[in-house]
Design a protein around this motif. Structure first.
Motif, short mmCIF file in Angstrom:
data_model
loop_
_atom_site.label_atom_id
_atom_site.label_comp_id
_atom_site.label_asym_id
_atom_site.label_seq_id
_atom_site.Cartn_x
_atom_site.Cartn_y
_atom_site.Cartn_z
N GLN A 141 -44.01 2.33 56.46
CA GLN A 141 -43.58 3.72 56.50
C GLN A 141 -44.61 4.60 57.20
OE1 GLN A 141 -40.65 4.81 55.67
NE2 GLN A 141 -41.11 6.94 56.10
N GLN A 142 -45.88 4.35 56.97
CA GLN A 142 -46.92 5.11 57.66
C GLN A 142 -46.88 4.86 59.16
OE1 GLN A 142 -50.50 3.90 55.63
NE2 GLN A 142 -50.37 5.59 54.17
N LYS A 143 -46.63 3.62 59.55
CA LYS A 143 -46.54 3.28 60.97
C LYS A 143 -45.35 4.00 61.62
CE LYS A 143 -46.15 -0.65 64.07
NZ LYS A 143 -45.91 -2.10 64.18
N LYS A 144 -44.22 4.03 60.92
CA LYS A 144 -43.03 4.70 61.43
C LYS A 144 -43.27 6.20 61.57
CE LYS A 144 -38.09 4.99 60.59
NZ LYS A 144 -36.98 4.62 59.69
N MET A 145 -43.94 6.81 60.61
CA MET A 145 -44.25 8.23 60.69
C MET A 145 -45.18 8.53 61.87
SD MET A 145 -44.70 9.22 56.67
CE MET A 145 -45.66 10.65 57.07
N LYS A 146 -46.13 7.65 62.10
CA LYS A 146 -47.07 7.84 63.21
C LYS A 146 -46.34 7.76 64.55
CE LYS A 146 -51.44 6.00 64.92
NZ LYS A 146 -52.46 4.96 64.73
N GLU A 147 -45.42 6.80 64.68
CA GLU A 147 -44.64 6.67 65.91
C GLU A 147 -43.75 7.88 66.13
OE1 GLU A 147 -42.55 3.01 65.39
OE2 GLU A 147 -44.29 1.78 65.87
N HIS A 148 -43.13 8.40 65.07
CA HIS A 148 -42.27 9.58 65.18
C HIS A 148 -43.08 10.80 65.60
CE1 HIS A 148 -39.93 13.08 63.69
NE2 HIS A 148 -38.95 12.42 64.26
N ARG A 149 -44.26 10.96 65.01
CA ARG A 149 -45.12 12.09 65.35
C ARG A 149 -45.53 12.03 66.83
NH1 ARG A 149 -49.34 11.16 62.10
NH2 ARG A 149 -48.09 11.76 60.32
N ALA A 150 -45.84 10.82 67.32
CA ALA A 150 -46.21 10.66 68.73
C ALA A 150 -45.02 10.96 69.64
CB ALA A 150 -46.73 9.25 68.98
N MET A 151 -43.82 10.54 69.23
CA MET A 151 -42.62 10.79 70.02
C MET A 151 -42.35 12.30 70.12
SD MET A 151 -38.64 9.95 69.18
CE MET A 151 -38.71 11.08 67.81
N VAL A 152 -42.49 12.99 69.00
CA VAL A 152 -42.23 14.43 68.97
C VAL A 152 -43.27 15.18 69.81
CG1 VAL A 152 -42.25 16.44 67.43
CG2 VAL A 152 -40.97 14.41 66.81
N GLU A 153 -44.51 14.76 69.75
CA GLU A 153 -45.55 15.43 70.53
C GLU A 153 -45.38 15.19 72.03
OE1 GLU A 153 -47.79 17.62 69.46
OE2 GLU A 153 -46.87 17.40 67.47
N ALA A 154 -44.71 14.11 72.41
CA ALA A 154 -44.53 13.79 73.82
C ALA A 154 -43.27 14.41 74.41
CB ALA A 154 -44.49 12.28 74.00
N LEU A 155 -42.52 15.20 73.64
CA LEU A 155 -41.31 15.84 74.16
C LEU A 155 -41.67 16.81 75.28
CD1 LEU A 155 -39.23 16.67 70.97
CD2 LEU A 155 -38.64 15.07 72.76
N ARG A 156 -40.82 16.84 76.30
CA ARG A 156 -41.02 17.80 77.39
C ARG A 156 -39.66 18.21 77.95
NH1 ARG A 156 -43.73 13.18 79.42
NH2 ARG A 156 -42.34 11.94 80.69
N LYS A 157 -39.69 19.19 78.78
CA LYS A 157 -38.47 19.74 79.37
C LYS A 157 -37.72 18.66 80.14
CE LYS A 157 -36.94 23.49 82.33
NZ LYS A 157 -37.35 24.64 83.14
N GLY A 158 -36.42 18.58 79.92
CA GLY A 158 -35.59 17.62 80.62
C GLY A 158 -35.24 16.38 79.80
N ASP A 159 -35.91 16.15 78.68
CA ASP A 159 -35.62 14.99 77.84
C ASP A 159 -34.27 15.19 77.14
OD1 ASP A 159 -38.04 13.93 78.49
OD2 ASP A 159 -39.01 14.37 76.58
N SER A 160 -33.48 14.14 77.07
CA SER A 160 -32.26 14.16 76.27
C SER A 160 -32.61 13.67 74.88
CB SER A 160 -31.19 13.26 76.88
OG SER A 160 -30.76 13.77 78.11
N VAL A 161 -32.21 14.42 73.86
CA VAL A 161 -32.61 14.10 72.49
C VAL A 161 -31.41 14.06 71.56
CG1 VAL A 161 -34.94 15.06 72.72
CG2 VAL A 161 -33.07 16.53 71.96
N ASN A 187 -32.98 9.85 76.69
CA ASN A 187 -33.46 9.67 78.06
C ASN A 187 -34.71 10.50 78.26
OD1 ASN A 187 -31.36 7.98 78.88
ND2 ASN A 187 -30.04 9.71 79.39
N ARG A 188 -35.77 9.82 78.63
CA ARG A 188 -37.04 10.52 78.85
C ARG A 188 -37.19 10.82 80.33
NH1 ARG A 188 -41.12 11.33 75.66
NH2 ARG A 188 -40.41 9.91 74.06
N THR A 189 -37.63 12.05 80.64
CA THR A 189 -37.86 12.39 82.04
C THR A 189 -39.21 11.81 82.47
OG1 THR A 189 -38.88 14.49 81.39
CG2 THR A 189 -36.54 14.53 81.91
#
Length: 108
Positions: free
Chosen positions: A40-60, A101-103
Protein backbone atom coordinates in the motif's frame (compact mmCIF):
# COMPACT_ATOMS: atom_id res chain seq x y z
CA UNK A 1 -6.83 -24.56 52.64
CA UNK A 2 -6.66 -26.56 49.42
CA UNK A 3 -3.38 -26.66 47.50
CA UNK A 4 -3.84 -26.84 43.72
CA UNK A 5 -1.31 -27.96 41.11
CA UNK A 6 -1.52 -24.52 39.43
CA UNK A 7 0.31 -22.86 42.31
CA UNK A 8 3.14 -25.31 42.04
CA UNK A 9 3.59 -24.71 38.30
CA UNK A 10 3.67 -20.90 38.54
CA UNK A 11 7.26 -20.87 39.80
CA UNK A 12 8.74 -22.12 36.50
CA UNK A 13 9.16 -20.26 33.19
CA UNK A 14 11.33 -17.21 32.71
CA UNK A 15 12.59 -15.21 29.77
CA UNK A 16 12.33 -18.07 27.30
CA UNK A 17 8.60 -18.50 27.87
CA UNK A 18 8.02 -14.75 27.46
CA UNK A 19 9.74 -14.73 24.06
CA UNK A 20 7.89 -17.80 22.86
CA UNK A 21 4.57 -16.31 23.93
CA UNK A 22 5.23 -13.17 21.83
CA UNK A 23 6.70 -15.00 18.85
CA UNK A 24 3.34 -15.62 17.11
CA UNK A 25 2.41 -11.94 17.47
CA UNK A 26 5.74 -10.88 15.98
CA UNK A 27 5.30 -13.30 13.08
CA UNK A 28 1.76 -12.08 12.41
CA UNK A 29 2.92 -8.46 12.36
CA UNK A 30 5.75 -9.35 9.97
CA UNK A 31 3.38 -11.12 7.60
CA UNK A 32 0.88 -8.23 7.74
CA UNK A 33 3.67 -5.75 6.98
CA UNK A 34 4.87 -7.58 3.88
CA UNK A 35 1.40 -8.48 2.57
CA UNK A 36 -0.58 -5.31 3.34
CA UNK A 37 1.34 -2.30 4.59
CA UNK A 38 4.37 -2.32 2.28
CA UNK A 39 2.44 -2.75 -1.01
CA UNK A 40 0.00 0.00 0.00
CA UNK A 41 2.86 2.41 0.74
CA UNK A 42 4.42 1.59 -2.63
CA UNK A 43 1.11 2.23 -4.41
CA UNK A 44 0.69 5.57 -2.62
CA UNK A 45 4.22 6.59 -3.60
CA UNK A 46 3.57 5.74 -7.27
CA UNK A 47 0.27 7.68 -7.24
CA UNK A 48 1.95 10.72 -5.67
CA UNK A 49 4.67 10.63 -8.36
CA UNK A 50 2.04 10.31 -11.12
CA UNK A 51 0.08 13.29 -9.78
CA UNK A 52 3.20 15.43 -9.46
CA UNK A 53 4.15 14.64 -13.07
CA UNK A 54 0.83 15.90 -14.51
CA UNK A 55 1.17 18.60 -17.14
CA UNK A 56 -0.91 20.40 -19.72
CA UNK A 57 -2.18 18.13 -22.48
CA UNK A 58 -2.36 14.89 -20.46
CA UNK A 59 -5.57 12.88 -20.77
CA UNK A 60 -6.71 11.80 -17.31
CA UNK A 61 -9.37 9.70 -15.63
CA UNK A 62 -10.76 11.02 -12.35
CA UNK A 63 -11.99 8.85 -9.51
CA UNK A 64 -15.51 9.93 -10.43
CA UNK A 65 -15.13 8.37 -13.86
CA UNK A 66 -14.71 11.58 -15.85
CA UNK A 67 -12.23 11.49 -18.71
CA UNK A 68 -10.75 14.79 -19.79
CA UNK A 69 -7.70 16.69 -20.93
CA UNK A 70 -5.60 18.80 -18.56
CA UNK A 71 -5.66 22.43 -19.67
CA UNK A 72 -3.95 24.05 -16.70
CA UNK A 73 -2.01 22.86 -13.66
CA UNK A 74 -2.24 25.07 -10.59
CA UNK A 75 0.20 25.08 -7.69
CA UNK A 76 -2.44 24.78 -4.96
CA UNK A 77 -3.26 21.12 -5.65
CA UNK A 78 -5.82 21.76 -8.38
CA UNK A 79 -5.88 21.18 -12.11
CA UNK A 80 -8.28 22.35 -14.76
CA UNK A 81 -9.68 19.57 -16.93
CA UNK A 82 -11.58 20.07 -20.18
CA UNK A 83 -14.25 17.37 -20.37
CA UNK A 84 -15.97 18.64 -23.53
CA UNK A 85 -15.51 21.43 -26.06
CA UNK A 86 -15.51 24.60 -23.95
CA UNK A 87 -16.46 22.81 -20.69
CA UNK A 88 -13.72 23.03 -18.08
CA UNK A 89 -13.86 21.82 -14.49
CA UNK A 90 -11.49 22.29 -11.58
CA UNK A 91 -10.37 19.01 -10.06
CA UNK A 92 -8.14 18.23 -7.09
CA UNK A 93 -4.91 16.53 -8.11
CA UNK A 94 -5.44 13.80 -5.54
CA UNK A 95 -8.64 12.67 -7.28
CA UNK A 96 -6.83 11.70 -10.48
CA UNK A 97 -7.04 7.92 -10.75
CA UNK A 98 -5.06 7.34 -13.94
CA UNK A 99 -3.20 9.15 -16.69
CA UNK A 100 -4.53 7.74 -19.96
CA UNK A 101 -2.34 9.51 -22.52
CA UNK A 102 0.75 11.36 -21.43
CA UNK A 103 2.07 14.22 -23.54
CA UNK A 104 5.73 14.10 -24.48
CA UNK A 105 8.05 16.58 -22.82
CA UNK A 106 9.41 19.32 -25.06
CA UNK A 107 13.02 18.78 -26.11
CA UNK A 108 15.34 21.22 -24.40
Amino acid sequence: MFATPAFAQAAGGGAASAVTSFLPLILIFGIMYFLLIRPQQKKMKEHRAMVEALRKGDSVLTQGGIIGKVTRVKEDGEIEVEIAEGVKVRVLKATIAQVINRTEAAAA
